[in-house]
Design an enzyme around this catalytic site. Sequence first.
Site, PDB file in Angstrom:
ATOM      1  CG  LEU A  30      60.131  61.564 108.950  1.00 52.77           C
ATOM      2  CD1 LEU A  30      60.119  62.848 109.752  1.00 52.77           C
ATOM      3  CD2 LEU A  30      60.122  60.355 109.876  1.00 52.77           C
ATOM      4  N   GLY A  31      57.465  60.884 105.147  1.00 50.26           N
ATOM      5  CA  GLY A  31      56.196  60.931 104.433  1.00 50.26           C
ATOM      6  C   GLY A  31      56.249  61.922 103.296  1.00 50.26           C
ATOM      7  CB  ALA A  32      55.239  62.355 100.240  1.00 51.15           C
ATOM      8  CG  MET A  35      52.371  72.327  99.501  1.00 49.49           C
ATOM      9  SD  MET A  35      52.232  73.682 100.681  1.00 49.49           S
ATOM     10  CE  MET A  35      53.646  74.663 100.198  1.00 49.49           C
ATOM     11  N   GLY A  36      55.374  68.596  99.157  1.00 46.41           N
ATOM     12  CA  GLY A  36      56.735  68.090  99.174  1.00 46.41           C
ATOM     13  C   GLY A  36      56.880  66.820  99.985  1.00 46.41           C
ATOM     14  CE  LYS A  52      55.502  69.686 103.262  1.00 45.58           C
ATOM     15  NZ  LYS A  52      54.145  69.777 103.827  1.00 45.58           N
ATOM     16  CG  ASP A 146      46.646  71.574 104.400  1.00 46.82           C
ATOM     17  OD1 ASP A 146      45.526  71.043 104.206  1.00 46.82           O
ATOM     18  OD2 ASP A 146      47.712  71.054 104.021  1.00 46.82           O
TER      19      ASP A 146
END
Length: 590
Positions: A30-32, A35-36, A52, A146
């Site tokens: 799904l994405g990055a 942090m991971g 995640k 965040d």
Amino acid sequence: MSEPATGPAFQPLGPDDPATVAGYRLAARLGAGGMGKVYLSHTPGGRPVAIKVIRPEFAEDSEFRRRFRQEVHAAQRVQGLYTAPVIDSDTDGPTPWLATAYVPGPTLAAAVAESGALPPRTVLMLVAGITEALQVIHGAGIEHRDLKPSNVLLASDGPRVIDFGIARAADTTSLTASGVSVGTPSFMSPEQAADREVGTATDVFALGLIAAFAALGTSLYGDGPSHAVLYRIVHEEPELTGLSEELRPLVTRCLAKDPAQRPSLTEILELCRGAADQTQLRRPEDWLPQRVAAGLARRPSVPAPVAGHAAAGTHPVTAPDYRIAPPAYQPTAPARPVSGAGPATAPPAYQPAPGPVPVAPGGPYGGAPAGPYGAPFGAYPAQPPQPQPPSASSGRRAGIVVASVFGGLLLLAGCGALVNLLGDGGRSGAAPGSGGSAAATGTAQSGGAQPSGGAQQPRTDPKPAQYQGFQLPTGYHLEFGDDPLQPRDSNFDDLYFSCSSVNDCTLGAYGSKLVVLDGSEKGSLATCRSATRFTTRVPVASLSKGTELCVRTKAGNIALVTYGGASAPSDPSTYITVDVTVWRGAVRGD
């Protein structure tokens, strides 16, 4: 979990991506983020989840591990209409990870990149939804830290806030100290940029930046080198001329440099209602503009579960924290009559934890948060192990045991009579209490009543520990087992103090029982033991100097907290002053 700002929603797994995570077979990436990486997976029942996986360099940092564990457990308490709940995690394995419910919608960053700025009406609905999410998050004692467009998902029924509190885990690790950045500079608050104390008002500043981004289609403080962006956030005023009249007052107040001058979350909702010219915000099904809604309709279907899903039980369901939600119903083994001689029916091998605990509402499966295999956290087996009927041989053995026990009881009774006779000086006819022992007469020498049938001495009241003029800053917590008492910055202590603005501060308890005493009650150990008007949050604005509060903790400690006032608005730190008296071990722990 977040996805890329642009590009396909579901990316194929690469050679560096794992095929499984603790029994979850991964279907897509799904994405990055900082942090991971985030992956799509499914429960065996076919429900999609976002997982995640934390970067290896963070996983190797012991301080990150400690904070990550705290933040994930705290996040599991957050159950809101506009949050994506954390439903599973592993914070202690070789590669830490957490799983949330998958939200079928793009991030705000992706939607703006594809379709452009959003109309004011949509932005107001967006801000109101995020504000409600922050109310739930802050109510659990968490700051997001965040909050940014890639951590806000747009679903057909409203926004969803994700990754709340996780960035805090990296705040003081050796990695961030050596220059590894986790937050996004364009959406940091001045106090974050200047490395000052961070509280819930930081999220309010980020909310103002998100509102401006959604309305303008670009970051308010621009892009470029991070140090230049952070300098502008700390020292320059934003240019708001491009904002509509409905949004400018809201954004202006949220972007106050001084955290104490920012509005509370309640005030933000009032500003949204006023800007929308409505006494009550109503979210229509078409809250998103047509071009964004059309993009939702064109989104590819969620990939099907990968064939050969790991068998149930590969990864044990995360044990629930006592503050999350064991089921309200506590099963017990039904009594089963046994004819003839034989042992009593044995209890089931599985023993549920005693004590009713309220179920947290709003979990993804209708109650408590669910584990990876569809059952709510804390669920018990539908059919506990049933005892086997006694056999003839077991009946004979039980008869022998019963006879032996009965004979032993007769022997003990005889010994007790002999002891009483000797202790009475041979006067077998002495009246109870005329000279016999306290145990024999059933009264304690100290005057306290004893339970019937026992000689146990009463619990002695512990000596109080007193802390006068104790100062508790916002964002910190107290653990009443600590001696000396010190503010903590973890999420699992007995009493916390947090503020979203100078006029919106709260004293609250996580797993403790909190009671505000009225003027007719004298604060004492006896009063705090018997008070039952339990609450979890108390607005500091409702307290006057001298107000007393009782806190009864899970560990069995009792504290009497006397409110002494708050810091002045001109003070660089926001804190309250309290007198604290602690009786450690005053009651049986829960």
